[in-house]
Design an enzyme around this catalytic site. Structure first.
Site, PDB file in Angstrom:
ATOM      1  N   LYS A  66       0.797  -1.234   0.000  1.00 50.53           N
ATOM      2  CA  LYS A  66       0.000   0.000   0.000  1.00 50.53           C
ATOM      3  C   LYS A  66       0.832   1.288   0.000  1.00 50.53           C
ATOM      4  O   LYS A  66       0.380   2.316  -0.474  1.00 50.53           O
ATOM      5  CB  LYS A  66      -0.997  -0.020   1.176  1.00 50.53           C
ATOM      6  CG  LYS A  66      -2.092  -1.061   0.959  1.00 50.53           C
ATOM      7  CD  LYS A  66      -2.927  -1.317   2.196  1.00 50.53           C
ATOM      8  CE  LYS A  66      -3.997  -0.294   2.358  1.00 50.53           C
ATOM      9  NZ  LYS A  66      -5.026  -0.707   3.362  1.00 50.53           N
ATOM     10  N   ASP A 102     -10.081   3.561   2.243  1.00 50.31           N
ATOM     11  CA  ASP A 102     -10.255   2.984   3.587  1.00 50.31           C
ATOM     12  C   ASP A 102     -11.099   3.898   4.482  1.00 50.31           C
ATOM     13  O   ASP A 102     -11.953   3.434   5.232  1.00 50.31           O
ATOM     14  CB  ASP A 102      -8.895   2.745   4.251  1.00 50.31           C
ATOM     15  CG  ASP A 102      -8.163   1.561   3.634  1.00 50.31           C
ATOM     16  OD1 ASP A 102      -8.824   0.621   3.176  1.00 50.31           O
ATOM     17  OD2 ASP A 102      -6.918   1.603   3.597  1.00 50.31           O
TER      18      ASP A 102
END
Ligand code: ATR
Length: 283
Positions: A66, A102
């Protein structure tokens, strides 16, 4: 030949993303296979380069890539910059855009699964790692009234709080001592656990960041830990008369947000949730 949409990580065997993403694609009649790509760190750059191909749609990015993908894309959205991580890469006419869903996934999980809007409330976030960053970013955008970040290592909470401080939004950083928590937790209507306390297989599976005696009955307690589905923290929230909400919803909604941006269409949310619930029951 590889498909035009999928998830990449390393290892990737455990991922449940293809199950609900495929259900969404099928429901909308999009003829793509949502694949799972195991990409070792040394192969990451070459893999990301293939995403520029004509027809390629999007890649969901999971651990450990990520952060590593950030310099490999052509553009980062504000959310990706702020959270400091990319969990989706979209191919926009050969240009790769790195984004982070997220935080918005967390907000949708709260709103659509717990019926809760954090605007104007007092909130406590336990933890100061990657998941906490995404959630603090999200809570900042919603106009939460007061935010406290509680972390075992106080310095990390202080860094996170100061990075996101802006105007009237000034998170308070505290440690995790019971006495300190007692000054904030009872007054919060939103508690979010992002620590690994309660995580299956971890060193503190039976631990919780807060106990029922300090949790108010009008509190929504969200646990970003999703295995086990019912953590000790969620049981404490329930015992206090509050509303427990589980972490799998954040995981699915980060995927749903990415799905919608990838396809440009509203996701069949109920069908995608039904698919993952069925898969979890049979696993
Ligand atoms: P993630 O990316 O999932 O947020 P992380 O970055 O490893 O994971 O963060 C883990 C969080 O759990 C941290 O806030 C960590 O606290 P420290 O910063 O003090 O390490 C917290 N954590 C892990 N084990 C803990 C424990 N036994 N008690 C309290 N907090 C714990």
């Amino acid at each position: 030949m590889s498909s035009n949409i999928g998830v990449m990580g390393h290892p990737i065997g455990h991922t449940k993303s293809p199950v609900f993403q495929q259900a969404g694609l099928d429901e909308l009649g999009i003829k793509e296979t949502f694949e799972a790509w195991d990409v070792a760190p040394e192969d990451l750059e070459a893999k990301v380069a293939t995403f520029r191909a004509e027809g390629f749609i999007a890649a969901c990015v999971t651990l450990p890539h990520k952060q590593a993908v950030m310099p490999l894309v052509d553009e980062l959205t504000e959310a990706a910059e702020a959270v400091g991580a990319v969990n989706w890469i979209f191919n926009r006419d050969g240009k790769l855009v790195g984004h982070n869903t997220d935080g918005t996934g967390f907000l949708r999980a709260l709103k659509e699964k717990a019926g809760f809007d954090p605007e104007g409330v007092d909130a406590v976030v336990f933890g100061a790692g990657g998941a906490a960053r995404a959630i603090v970013y999200a809570l900042k955008t919603t106009g939460v009234a007061r935010l406290t970040i509680a972390n075992r290592t106080l310095e990390k909470a202080q860094i996170l709080a100061s990075e996101f401080s802006e105007g009237r939004f000034k998170p308070t950083a505290i440690g995790m001592d019971r006495d300190e928590l007692a000054n904030y937790v009872p007054y919060a209507t939103l508690l979010v656990n992002t620590t690994s306390l309660g995580m299956a297989g971890g060193p503190a599976e039976l631990a919780t960041p807060a106990t029922a005696d300090m949790i108010s009955a009008d509190t929504v307690g969200y646990d970003a830990v999703y295995a086990p589905p019912e953590t000790k923290f969620l049981r404490e929230v329930e015992e206090a008369g509050g509303t427990p909400a589980g972490g799998m919803t954040m995981l699915v909604f980060q995927g749903i947000e990415g799905f919608e941006m990838a396809t440009g269409k509203s996701a069949p949310v109920d069908i995608m949730f039904a698919a993952i619930e069925k898969a979890l029951r049979s696993s």
